[in-house]
Design a protein around this motif. Structure first.
Motif, PDB file in Angstrom:
ATOM      1  N   ARG A  38      35.244  47.510  38.569  1.00  0.00           N
ATOM      2  CA  ARG A  38      34.730  46.704  38.081  1.00  0.00           C
ATOM      3  C   ARG A  38      34.044  47.325  36.573  1.00  0.00           C
ATOM      4  N   ASP A  40      31.119  48.423  35.248  1.00  0.00           N
ATOM      5  CA  ASP A  40      30.246  49.295  34.778  1.00  0.00           C
ATOM      6  C   ASP A  40      31.056  49.851  35.431  1.00  0.00           C
ATOM      7  N   SER A  60      32.241  39.180  34.498  1.00  0.00           N
ATOM      8  CA  SER A  60      30.534  39.631  34.666  1.00  0.00           C
ATOM      9  C   SER A  60      30.649  41.001  36.334  1.00  0.00           C
ATOM     10  N   GLU A  61      31.876  40.571  36.535  1.00  0.00           N
ATOM     11  CA  GLU A  61      31.677  41.327  38.040  1.00  0.00           C
ATOM     12  C   GLU A  61      32.417  42.325  38.429  1.00  0.00           C
ATOM     13  N   GLU A  62      33.412  42.265  37.037  1.00  0.00           N
ATOM     14  CA  GLU A  62      35.181  42.702  38.046  1.00  0.00           C
ATOM     15  C   GLU A  62      36.015  42.749  36.546  1.00  0.00           C
ATOM     16  N   GLU A 119      32.864  30.247  34.122  1.00  0.00           N
ATOM     17  CA  GLU A 119      31.225  31.214  33.854  1.00  0.00           C
ATOM     18  C   GLU A 119      30.537  30.825  32.862  1.00  0.00           C
TER      19      GLU A 119
END
Length: 268
Positions: A12, A14, A39-41, A75
């Motif tokens: 991820r 984050d 954005s997510e991975e 995206e």
């Protein structure tokens, strides 16, 4: 999105970008990989089984550029034609580091960023002749005729590039011509030019020869003790980094005083 396999999720965005220890810079691990920061991975773009040869020696493109463009469109972010290609030489080669920089900026910007492995000629990587704020000696490129390196290049949009520029106070971003520094991307492209972050302080060298990048600060600190006899970089790397962070000019003064700084040879 890899040319010969389905895409694999690596992490991820984050997730922690690197260990918090400055002595472990440049935190690369298996850094030479193609990936797409979403954005997510973070998605792996390399073929299944990895890549065993230099990028330029592989007959077919390792990364499907059309798949990258499709992902960017999905995206809702800038296509490759509206992005700047930047060759990374240190921790910026990893999507995790770039994701951290985006987060720390506090700006509401799209994070989607392609990273592609590449072969570059006549360029090598050494160390800035000064410290980063946490006390480590960061990486810097230099001209090295006859050298060939596997690195990672990144396509940044305008907002992303502004954020990364702000995180590089020890550098000028320069544009290099592929006529002087041939570059072959994993997409099969050979772009006419690309940018690099070049040291404002010169690079650490022995004589006229820059010292190549050491993958643990302890190696470089021990080397500097041998070259200078100074106690400034003697001891455990974590403790040395902390001491250097508290005395930001000391390292540059040490290497300058012992004639251990050379120009990087890059055009300005």
């Amino acid at each position: 999105m890899a040319s010969s396999s389905s895409a694999a999720v690596l992490a991820r965005p984050d997730a922690p970008a690197h260990p918090s220890a400055p002595e472990d810079y440049p935190w690369l691990g298996p850094a030479i990989r193609s990936a797409l920061l979403l954005s997510e991975e973070i998605v792996d773009l390399d073929p299944s089984g990895g890549v065993d040869a230099p990028t330029e020696q592989v007959d077919d493109a390792l990364v499907d550029i059309a798949a990258i463009e499709q992902a960017l469109a999905a995206e809702g972010v800038a296509p490759l034609a509206e992005r700047t290609l930047v060759l990374a030489v240190g921790s910026n080669q990893t999507p995790e580091t770039i994701a951290r920089k985006y987060r720390r900026s506090g700006r509401d910007i799209p994070v989607t960023t392609p990273f592609v492995r590449c072969t570059v000629h006549d360029l090598a990587v050494g160390h800035v002749a000064s410290i980063a704020a946490p006390g480590y000696l960061p990486a810097a490129p230099y001209r090295a005729e006859g050298e060939r390196m596997e690195l990672v290049a990144t396509w940044f949009d305008e907002e992303q590039l502004a954020v990364v520029d702000e995180t590089e106070p020890n550098y000028d971003r320069l544009r290099l011509s592929a006529e002087e520094f041939p570059l072959h991307l994993a997409t099969g492209q050979e772009p006419a030019h690309f940018d690099v972050y070049a040291s404002l302080w010169g690079v650490i060298a022995q004589g006229d020869l820059p010292i190549p990048l050491r993958h643990r600060q302890q190696e470089l600190f021990d080397e500097l003790v041998g070259l200078t006899g100074s106690s400034l970089t003697r001891g455990d790397a974590a403790e040395v980094c902390a001491a250097l962070a508290a005395a930001p000019s000391a390292l540059h003064e040490l290497v300058t005083g012992h004639g251990l700084v050379a120009p990087d040879g890059l055009p300005r």
